[in-house]
Design a protein around this motif. Structure first.
Motif, PDB file in Angstrom:
ATOM      1  N   GLU A  95       8.127   6.856  -2.248  1.00  0.00           N
ATOM      2  CA  GLU A  95       7.463   7.757  -3.187  1.00  0.00           C
ATOM      3  C   GLU A  95       8.167   9.108  -3.241  1.00  0.00           C
ATOM      4  O   GLU A  95       8.363   9.682  -4.321  1.00  0.00           O
ATOM      5  CB  GLU A  95       5.994   7.936  -2.788  1.00  0.00           C
ATOM      6  CG  GLU A  95       5.154   8.598  -3.856  1.00  0.00           C
ATOM      7  CD  GLU A  95       3.667   8.490  -3.577  1.00  0.00           C
ATOM      8  OE1 GLU A  95       2.895   9.191  -4.235  1.00  0.00           O
ATOM      9  OE2 GLU A  95       3.280   7.685  -2.695  1.00  0.00           O
ATOM     10  N   TYR A 260       9.772  -0.148   4.173  1.00  0.00           N
ATOM     11  CA  TYR A 260       9.046  -1.369   4.542  1.00  0.00           C
ATOM     12  C   TYR A 260       9.350  -1.784   5.979  1.00  0.00           C
ATOM     13  O   TYR A 260       8.443  -2.086   6.758  1.00  0.00           O
ATOM     14  CB  TYR A 260       9.426  -2.497   3.576  1.00  0.00           C
ATOM     15  CG  TYR A 260       8.771  -3.813   3.903  1.00  0.00           C
ATOM     16  CD1 TYR A 260       7.427  -4.033   3.609  1.00  0.00           C
ATOM     17  CD2 TYR A 260       9.491  -4.833   4.532  1.00  0.00           C
ATOM     18  CE1 TYR A 260       6.823  -5.240   3.911  1.00  0.00           C
ATOM     19  CE2 TYR A 260       8.886  -6.037   4.843  1.00  0.00           C
ATOM     20  CZ  TYR A 260       7.556  -6.235   4.531  1.00  0.00           C
ATOM     21  OH  TYR A 260       6.947  -7.426   4.853  1.00  0.00           O
ATOM     22  N   PRO A 267       5.565  -0.189  -1.555  1.00  0.00           N
ATOM     23  CA  PRO A 267       5.397   0.558  -2.805  1.00  0.00           C
ATOM     24  C   PRO A 267       4.427  -0.145  -3.749  1.00  0.00           C
ATOM     25  O   PRO A 267       4.404  -1.374  -3.829  1.00  0.00           O
ATOM     26  CB  PRO A 267       6.817   0.604  -3.390  1.00  0.00           C
ATOM     27  CG  PRO A 267       7.530  -0.545  -2.772  1.00  0.00           C
ATOM     28  CD  PRO A 267       6.938  -0.715  -1.403  1.00  0.00           C
ATOM     29  N   THR A 268       3.624   0.643  -4.448  1.00  0.00           N
ATOM     30  CA  THR A 268       2.684   0.078  -5.411  1.00  0.00           C
ATOM     31  C   THR A 268       3.421  -0.298  -6.703  1.00  0.00           C
ATOM     32  O   THR A 268       4.473   0.271  -7.014  1.00  0.00           O
ATOM     33  CB  THR A 268       1.590   1.098  -5.757  1.00  0.00           C
ATOM     34  OG1 THR A 268       2.188   2.233  -6.424  1.00  0.00           O
ATOM     35  CG2 THR A 268       0.873   1.573  -4.502  1.00  0.00           C
ATOM     36  N   PRO A 269       2.895  -1.247  -7.455  1.00  0.00           N
ATOM     37  CA  PRO A 269       3.510  -1.599  -8.747  1.00  0.00           C
ATOM     38  C   PRO A 269       3.639  -0.393  -9.671  1.00  0.00           C
ATOM     39  O   PRO A 269       4.638  -0.245 -10.382  1.00  0.00           O
ATOM     40  CB  PRO A 269       2.553  -2.648  -9.320  1.00  0.00           C
ATOM     41  CG  PRO A 269       1.907  -3.266  -8.124  1.00  0.00           C
ATOM     42  CD  PRO A 269       1.761  -2.139  -7.138  1.00  0.00           C
ATOM     43  N   GLN A 270       2.628   0.484  -9.659  1.00  0.00           N
ATOM     44  CA  GLN A 270       2.665   1.662 -10.526  1.00  0.00           C
ATOM     45  C   GLN A 270       3.825   2.576 -10.149  1.00  0.00           C
ATOM     46  O   GLN A 270       4.512   3.121 -11.015  1.00  0.00           O
ATOM     47  CB  GLN A 270       1.347   2.430 -10.434  1.00  0.00           C
ATOM     48  CG  GLN A 270       1.275   3.637 -11.381  1.00  0.00           C
ATOM     49  CD  GLN A 270      -0.119   4.216 -11.441  1.00  0.00           C
ATOM     50  OE1 GLN A 270      -1.087   3.610 -10.983  1.00  0.00           O
ATOM     51  NE2 GLN A 270      -0.241   5.399 -12.031  1.00  0.00           N
ATOM     52  N   LEU A 272       6.625   1.682  -8.710  1.00  0.00           N
ATOM     53  CA  LEU A 272       7.872   1.022  -9.078  1.00  0.00           C
ATOM     54  C   LEU A 272       8.130   1.144 -10.581  1.00  0.00           C
ATOM     55  O   LEU A 272       9.265   1.369 -11.009  1.00  0.00           O
ATOM     56  CB  LEU A 272       7.824  -0.450  -8.674  1.00  0.00           C
ATOM     57  CG  LEU A 272       7.817  -0.729  -7.161  1.00  0.00           C
ATOM     58  CD1 LEU A 272       7.663  -2.224  -6.902  1.00  0.00           C
ATOM     59  CD2 LEU A 272       9.105  -0.217  -6.517  1.00  0.00           C
ATOM     60  N   VAL A 273       7.072   1.011 -11.386  1.00  0.00           N
ATOM     61  CA  VAL A 273       7.220   1.153 -12.834  1.00  0.00           C
ATOM     62  C   VAL A 273       7.652   2.576 -13.177  1.00  0.00           C
ATOM     63  O   VAL A 273       8.575   2.790 -13.978  1.00  0.00           O
ATOM     64  CB  VAL A 273       5.898   0.795 -13.557  1.00  0.00           C
ATOM     65  CG1 VAL A 273       5.974   1.197 -15.030  1.00  0.00           C
ATOM     66  CG2 VAL A 273       5.614  -0.690 -13.434  1.00  0.00           C
TER      67      VAL A 273
END
Length: 307
Positions: A95, A260, A267-270, A272-273
């Motif tokens: 992040e 990781y 990481p959240t999908p949001q 990563l997007v």
């Protein structure tokens, strides 16, 4: 030119900077950010000094014509580094990395404001897209009025990363002025020296006596940071900035893997997007600057992912 060698140097530098950030993060719960800045800067000096000796750039490589310019570059860069290191203790590594990609977007804006560089619709649109991506990443963290203390701490972390990106963009603009009169070797060396001195000003605010393990991590971070800076500087000897610049974004891959494996951060999908949007915008800006002949290669070796 040897573009593949330049790209290899760049990717290696980014990997080392990612490992360095992880080492700083591993000590962030106990070691203040100002103290981490000292270790990162002071021990990097030894690596840089040896490198300059090996290249035969001592002492001529350290001569400067704008001493105060280096001081101000040091103040700006050290502020960026300190905020980034503080954020590493509050947010996941991926992040911090994703939000930090806002710096190149801000650089475009500052280039227009302070260097009178003409910024037309294409790059402004790319900056806007990139800022949307940044908002996607940080939106879940903007909960300053949330009663949850963890959410409030994370929001502070976001503000620190954004502040770090802003100061890093300002440092990029400042370096572009410095490279007109001074060599990159001088910019790199005096930044580490200035950061080492400035970080000592944080002594009264609670430095700690690190354990042997923490000291080893911090010293290693400094040495790795010095090597990474040399690799970053060297990559531009083999390839143009427009060729190697897009590889800045492999930092996201390294951050995800290290986060990781070392810190169990997923990481959240949001996120990563949002990171993908920011990276796409950054690559568009690099492509457009190449089309316009805006060469920032001389400035890039003088700045690290922390400032």
């Amino acid at each position: 030119m040897q573009p593949f060698k330049g790209i290899a140097f760049k990717i290696t530098a980014i990997a080392l900077f990612s490992v360095m950030a992880a080492l700083i993060k591993a000590t962030a719960d106990d070691v203040p950010a100002g103290q981490a800045v000292f270790f990162r800067s002071f021990f990097a000096l030894f690596v840089i000094f040896v490198w300059l000796l090996q290249r035969g750039e001592m002492p001529q490589g350290l001569r400067v014509t704008n001493a105060m310019g280096h001081v101000w570059r040091g103040v700006i860069g050290t502020t960026s580094m300190g905020m980034n290191f503080a954020a590493l203790g509050l947010l996941p590594l991926p992040e911090v990395t994703a939000i930090g990609f806002a710096a190149p977007l801000m650089t475009v804006i500052f280039a227009s404001m302070f260097l009178s560089e003409e910024v037309r619709a294409f790059r402004l649109t790319a900056v806007g897209i990139g800022l949307v991506g940044v908002c996607v990443v940080l939106w879940p963290r903007l909960t300053i009025f949330d009663a949850d203390q963890a959410s409030a701490v994370a929001t502070i972390g976001v503000m620190l990363v954004l502040g770090s990106a802003l100061f890093r963009a300002l440092a990029q603009i400042h370096i572009r002025k410095l490279v007109q009169t001074d060599q990159t070797s001088a910019i790199v060396f005096y930044f580490s020296l200035t950061a080492s001195c400035l970080s000592l000003l944080t002594l009264p605010f609670g430095w700690v006596i690190p354990t042997w393990e923490q000291a080893a991590l911090l010293v290693t971070a400094g040495l790795i940071g010095g090597v990474a800076q040399i690799m970053l500087t060297s990559c531009y000897r083999f390839a143009p900035a427009s060729v190697v610049a897009p590889f800045d974004y492999v930092a996201m891959l390294f951050a995800i893997v290290i986060g990781y494996v070392w810190f169990s951060e997923i990481p959240t999908p949001q996120m990563l997007v949002g990171a993908a949007i920011v990276i796409s915008a950054g690559i568009l800006i690099i492509w457009r600057e190449r089309q316009l002949g805006l060469e920032r290669g001389k400035a890039r070796p003088g700045i690290t992912p922390q400032g």
